[in-house]
Design an enzyme around this catalytic site. Structure first.
Site, mmCIF file in Angstrom:
data_model
loop_
_atom_site.group_PDB
_atom_site.id
_atom_site.type_symbol
_atom_site.label_atom_id
_atom_site.label_comp_id
_atom_site.label_asym_id
_atom_site.label_seq_id
_atom_site.Cartn_x
_atom_site.Cartn_y
_atom_site.Cartn_z
ATOM 1 N N ASP A 36 5.147 4.176 46.935
ATOM 2 C CA ASP A 36 3.767 3.819 47.280
ATOM 3 C C ASP A 36 3.149 3.063 46.126
ATOM 4 O OD1 ASP A 36 3.953 5.072 49.743
ATOM 5 O OD2 ASP A 36 3.209 6.988 48.981
ATOM 6 N N ASP B 111 2.969 2.088 55.611
ATOM 7 C CA ASP B 111 1.868 2.953 56.039
ATOM 8 C C ASP B 111 0.713 2.132 56.610
ATOM 9 O OD1 ASP B 111 3.343 5.093 55.080
ATOM 10 O OD2 ASP B 111 2.377 5.047 53.112
#
Length: 263
Positions: free
Chosen positions: A141, A173
């Site tokens: 991330d 995401d």
């Protein structure tokens, strides 16, 4: 109902997967993890911040020992299911907006499946103590929207007394989030159009052309019958209006007069 080819929607999926993996690999090889390698993009609220996520989207995790393995297997089945559903929607002629949204969701699912399946082996980022690096890779991330961070007050249930910051996520995401939001915001338009298209033509029963002609033929028959009844009524009323002398005139009343003239 017009069938559509799912090809262009899978092209979008492949493009988004390639973008997601390119960003993740660039962050892994060219950024330092944590605050040391943080890059400010827009002021102090939009940053690149390299973290490893061992769980689900936005840092959520399953606490069980085999939670990561179960999550990876679930992602695989979800990826196949979403792909099949996208093809089915295209063949049923679903609205393009719904198909684009499903393509984005599929791209996000595949992107995170790649991380959890292979990164533990090729990037060696599986958590310590994992039974196997396969299916235990940690998702990379990097997108940090730093709206607020700090300690939550102790009186807050569950999270009280813990340090909290807004979630750090990745391109995959984002694709899932945007696709789901599109479906939620435009669900009446997406599924309403699909319902109308499905009910425009019958799937069984008489031929559509015959079905469109039959009501007209029945209407013509009714008009013909009504005209015939009107003509009968008119002729009957006309006969009733004639004088009684005309109605009672017969050849027998004329014959005696003709005989007298002959005599």
């Amino acid at each position: 109902m017009i069938q559509k080819s799912p090809f262009k929607f899978f092209v979008l999926t492949l493009v988004l997967i390639a973008l997601d993996q390119a960003v993740k690999l660039a962050v892994h090889f060219y950024m330092a993890p944590g605050f040391a390698g943080q890059i400010h993009l827009v002021g102090d609220w939009l940053k690149l911040h390299y973290v490893l996520n061992p769980g689900m989207a936005f840092g959520m995790q399953l606490g069980h020992e085999y939670g990561k393995l179960l999550l990876s297997v679930f992602r695989l089945f979800a990826m196949v299911g979403i792909g099949y559903y996208l093809v089915n929607l295209a063949h049923r002629g679903a609205p393009n907006g719904l198909l684009w949204a499903m393509a984005m969701i599929l791209a996000g699912a595949v992107g995170n499946v790649i991380d959890s399946t292979f990164y533990g082996v090729f990037l060696d980022n599986a958590p310590y103590g994992s039974p196997t690096p396969w299916f235990h890779g940690q998702v990379i991330d990097m997108i940090f929207v730093d709206v607020w961070e700090g300690f939550i007050p102790d009186w807050v249930p569950l999270w009280g007394g813990q340090y909290y910051s807004t979630p750090i996520f990745n391109v995959a995401d984002s694709c899932i989030f945007i696709g789901v939001c599109m479906i939620l915001f435009f669900q009446r338009r997406f599924f309403g159009e699909q319902h109308v298209e499905d009910t425009m033509l019958p799937t069984s029963g008489p031929d559509p052309i015959e079905a469109s002609v039959l009501p007209t033929a029945e209407l013509l028959d009714e008009e013909t019958e009504s005209k015939t009844e009107e003509e009968r009524t008119t002729s009957a009323s006309t006969d009733d209006d004639k004088p009684e002398a005309e109605q009672s005139a017969t050849p027998e009343s004329v014959l005696p007069e003709e005989r007298k003239e002959v005599d």
